[in-house]
Design an enzyme around this catalytic site. Sequence first.
Site, mmCIF file in Angstrom:
data_model
loop_
_atom_site.group_PDB
_atom_site.id
_atom_site.type_symbol
_atom_site.label_atom_id
_atom_site.label_comp_id
_atom_site.label_asym_id
_atom_site.label_seq_id
_atom_site.Cartn_x
_atom_site.Cartn_y
_atom_site.Cartn_z
ATOM 1 N N ASN A 131 42.995 3.019 19.889
ATOM 2 C CA ASN A 131 43.355 2.126 18.803
ATOM 3 C C ASN A 131 44.435 1.156 19.284
ATOM 4 O O ASN A 131 45.521 1.567 19.695
ATOM 5 C CB ASN A 131 43.913 2.914 17.614
ATOM 6 C CG ASN A 131 44.268 1.996 16.453
ATOM 7 O OD1 ASN A 131 43.385 1.410 15.829
ATOM 8 N ND2 ASN A 131 45.550 1.833 16.180
ATOM 9 N N GLU A 132 44.107 -0.124 19.252
ATOM 10 C CA GLU A 132 45.080 -1.195 19.490
ATOM 11 C C GLU A 132 45.926 -1.040 20.749
ATOM 12 O O GLU A 132 47.155 -0.892 20.670
ATOM 13 C CB GLU A 132 45.999 -1.341 18.268
ATOM 14 C CG GLU A 132 45.253 -1.609 16.968
ATOM 15 C CD GLU A 132 46.185 -1.965 15.807
ATOM 16 O OE1 GLU A 132 47.394 -1.706 15.903
ATOM 17 O OE2 GLU A 132 45.688 -2.506 14.809
ATOM 18 N N GLU B 141 53.967 4.702 7.675
ATOM 19 C CA GLU B 141 53.657 3.412 8.302
ATOM 20 C C GLU B 141 54.642 3.143 9.461
ATOM 21 O O GLU B 141 55.464 2.246 9.417
ATOM 22 C CB GLU B 141 53.659 2.292 7.250
ATOM 23 C CG GLU B 141 53.344 0.890 7.764
ATOM 24 C CD GLU B 141 52.133 0.784 8.681
ATOM 25 O OE1 GLU B 141 51.130 1.464 8.454
ATOM 26 O OE2 GLU B 141 52.222 0.017 9.656
ATOM 27 N N TRP B 142 54.547 4.005 10.498
ATOM 28 C CA TRP B 142 55.277 3.813 11.753
ATOM 29 C C TRP B 142 56.752 3.476 11.509
ATOM 30 O O TRP B 142 57.416 4.190 10.776
ATOM 31 C CB TRP B 142 54.536 2.787 12.628
ATOM 32 C CG TRP B 142 53.067 3.123 12.766
ATOM 33 C CD1 TRP B 142 52.011 2.426 12.258
ATOM 34 C CD2 TRP B 142 52.481 4.286 13.402
ATOM 35 N NE1 TRP B 142 50.816 3.062 12.548
ATOM 36 C CE2 TRP B 142 51.073 4.194 13.249
ATOM 37 C CE3 TRP B 142 52.990 5.395 14.112
ATOM 38 C CZ2 TRP B 142 50.181 5.149 13.750
ATOM 39 C CZ3 TRP B 142 52.099 6.354 14.617
ATOM 40 C CH2 TRP B 142 50.736 6.210 14.431
ATOM 41 N N TYR C 185 44.135 -7.955 9.788
ATOM 42 C CA TYR C 185 44.878 -7.996 8.517
ATOM 43 C C TYR C 185 45.263 -9.418 8.116
ATOM 44 O O TYR C 185 45.422 -9.728 6.954
ATOM 45 C CB TYR C 185 46.170 -7.177 8.643
ATOM 46 C CG TYR C 185 45.917 -5.695 8.772
ATOM 47 C CD1 TYR C 185 45.837 -4.890 7.645
ATOM 48 C CD2 TYR C 185 45.746 -5.100 10.018
ATOM 49 C CE1 TYR C 185 45.592 -3.530 7.748
ATOM 50 C CE2 TYR C 185 45.502 -3.737 10.137
ATOM 51 C CZ TYR C 185 45.426 -2.962 8.986
ATOM 52 O OH TYR C 185 45.180 -1.617 9.095
ATOM 53 N N GLU D 33 39.726 -1.588 10.724
ATOM 54 C CA GLU D 33 40.834 -1.556 9.759
ATOM 55 C C GLU D 33 40.952 -2.915 9.095
ATOM 56 O O GLU D 33 40.908 -3.947 9.768
ATOM 57 C CB GLU D 33 42.193 -1.271 10.438
ATOM 58 C CG GLU D 33 42.366 0.129 10.931
ATOM 59 C CD GLU D 33 43.731 0.352 11.600
ATOM 60 O OE1 GLU D 33 44.700 -0.372 11.282
ATOM 61 O OE2 GLU D 33 43.793 1.252 12.454
ATOM 62 N N TRP E 19 41.714 0.150 5.515
ATOM 63 C CA TRP E 19 42.985 0.815 5.798
ATOM 64 C C TRP E 19 43.852 0.710 4.560
ATOM 65 O O TRP E 19 44.209 -0.382 4.183
ATOM 66 C CB TRP E 19 43.709 0.198 6.992
ATOM 67 C CG TRP E 19 44.937 0.994 7.318
ATOM 68 C CD1 TRP E 19 46.186 0.862 6.770
ATOM 69 C CD2 TRP E 19 45.013 2.099 8.221
ATOM 70 N NE1 TRP E 19 47.025 1.818 7.275
ATOM 71 C CE2 TRP E 19 46.339 2.591 8.160
ATOM 72 C CE3 TRP E 19 44.082 2.741 9.063
ATOM 73 C CZ2 TRP E 19 46.767 3.684 8.919
ATOM 74 C CZ3 TRP E 19 44.522 3.803 9.810
ATOM 75 C CH2 TRP E 19 45.853 4.261 9.735
ATOM 76 N N HIS F 260 45.306 7.428 18.874
ATOM 77 C CA HIS F 260 45.985 6.530 17.929
ATOM 78 C C HIS F 260 47.486 6.791 18.079
ATOM 79 O O HIS F 260 48.154 7.230 17.153
ATOM 80 C CB HIS F 260 45.478 6.768 16.503
ATOM 81 C CG HIS F 260 45.690 5.610 15.567
ATOM 82 N ND1 HIS F 260 44.684 5.037 14.824
ATOM 83 C CD2 HIS F 260 46.817 4.918 15.238
ATOM 84 C CE1 HIS F 260 45.173 4.049 14.083
ATOM 85 N NE2 HIS F 260 46.467 3.959 14.303
ATOM 86 N N GLN G 7 50.015 9.666 11.093
ATOM 87 C CA GLN G 7 50.391 9.049 9.823
ATOM 88 C C GLN G 7 50.111 9.934 8.609
ATOM 89 O O GLN G 7 50.669 9.698 7.545
ATOM 90 C CB GLN G 7 49.669 7.702 9.667
ATOM 91 C CG GLN G 7 50.145 6.686 10.700
ATOM 92 C CD GLN G 7 49.435 5.359 10.595
ATOM 93 O OE1 GLN G 7 48.346 5.198 11.117
ATOM 94 N NE2 GLN G 7 50.043 4.397 9.912
#
Length: 448
Positions: A165-166, A409-410, A296, A355, A402, A121, A20
């Site tokens: 990550n995730e 952003e992807w 989030y 995050e 974050w 990530h 990113q």
Amino acid sequence: MSKINFPKDFIWGSATAAYQIEGAYNEDGKGESIWDRFSHTPGNIENGHNGDIACDHYHRYEEDIKIMKEIGLKSYRFSISWPRIFPEGTGQLNQKGLDFYKRLTNMLLENGIMPAITLYHWDLPQKLQDKGGWKNRDTTDYFTEYCEAIFKSLGDIVPMWITHNEPRVVALLGHFLGIHAPGIKDLRTSLEVSHNILLSHGKTVKLFREMNIDAQIGIALNLSHHYPVSEKPEDIAAAELSFSIAGRWYLDPLFKGCYPEDALEYYKKKGIELSFPQDDLKLISQPIDFLAFNNYSSDIIQYDPSDESGFSFAESILDKFEKTDMGWIIYPEGLYDLLMLLDRDYGKPNLIISENGAAFKDEISSSGRIEDTKRIQYLKSYLTQAHRAIQDGVNLKGYYLWSLMDNFEWSFGYNKRFGIVHVNFETQERKIKDSGYWYKEVIKNNGF
Ligand code: FCB
């Protein structure tokens, strides 16, 4: 309002991820990653954006560390790009790639900022994708080989490590919905991927312990609290099932060494019978030093017989909430409820919020300031709830905002800005937003 004080030694950090921010996608011997391939394929990313240059952090890390120092960060969470280290995913190590992370880490330490490294990530070497990617069990061994090289070179100076990550986002968005790299759309594959990622986590924790590294290791999950839309039993059951699929599917293997029964049952009804070797689950459930999670928003779930899963997101109620630029509802109590749930159901683990933050459209005022009051409001409200959970006995050790700076952003490209530092992507000029100055005060005062 009375002052909110966080515990002494609370870790105040901010986070980014390699793809990113780094750019330099083909420099100094770096290999292609699945995100390079995915973003270079037309139609995948809004406006055809990609991470070729991103924030050019690979060349500007010194300036970026000065900004971190100015904000007063106690810790900085960043990720390592695997194909920078092993361009082919395995085999020949690229010393120049490793040297970049050594320079970055050393400069952070010189500035009194604790490095926290995420090992994966999302930017798998494309060469490994060509061999089946995370669906291929061998990838779990390639991953530990890569981690071993990193531990050997940075293990004695980096105090905090995050394996993945995730995993759910990799499995779901990357292998079922196909909107993230590598763009696969297959449920069985996504479940195998999710298992192999957890397995690679377990193998890496084992290696980490065997290497006697004097540091902490954990994993970062994406978690949100799932609420039933009403008190009706069928809505309550729907919310429980959806949390089993989204949250407990990762939490239970890590903490209890098994997958949740109701979710296994759910996949069985879809014709996918899953069973995993007990030894895998033993590896996966090795003790970790902390559980990190990204949060989030919250999810509101309703029973929905018309949906093949039997439940759905209660879209109709979402209008009642304020939302960020991602369309995610702002519900800070969801963070509190999630912290309490983790504490209660998983044995009071040490927790890290790895995050939390918000995308909003920033405007630069005539005086040149970025007055992102909505972001400040968001952060304040979430931190207030984090603090409330600490008061109620939850072992929350740190918070990573974050993101340090606006970035790629992807699938949304550069259209969503999460930074507390504004980046002008034409000039690469950085400017601390009001939220960045606000965070600086929070860190200085250990509260607000
Ligand atoms: C998380 C990702 C992170 C960033 C935020 C907004 O899912 O871990 O890279 O994109 O969302």
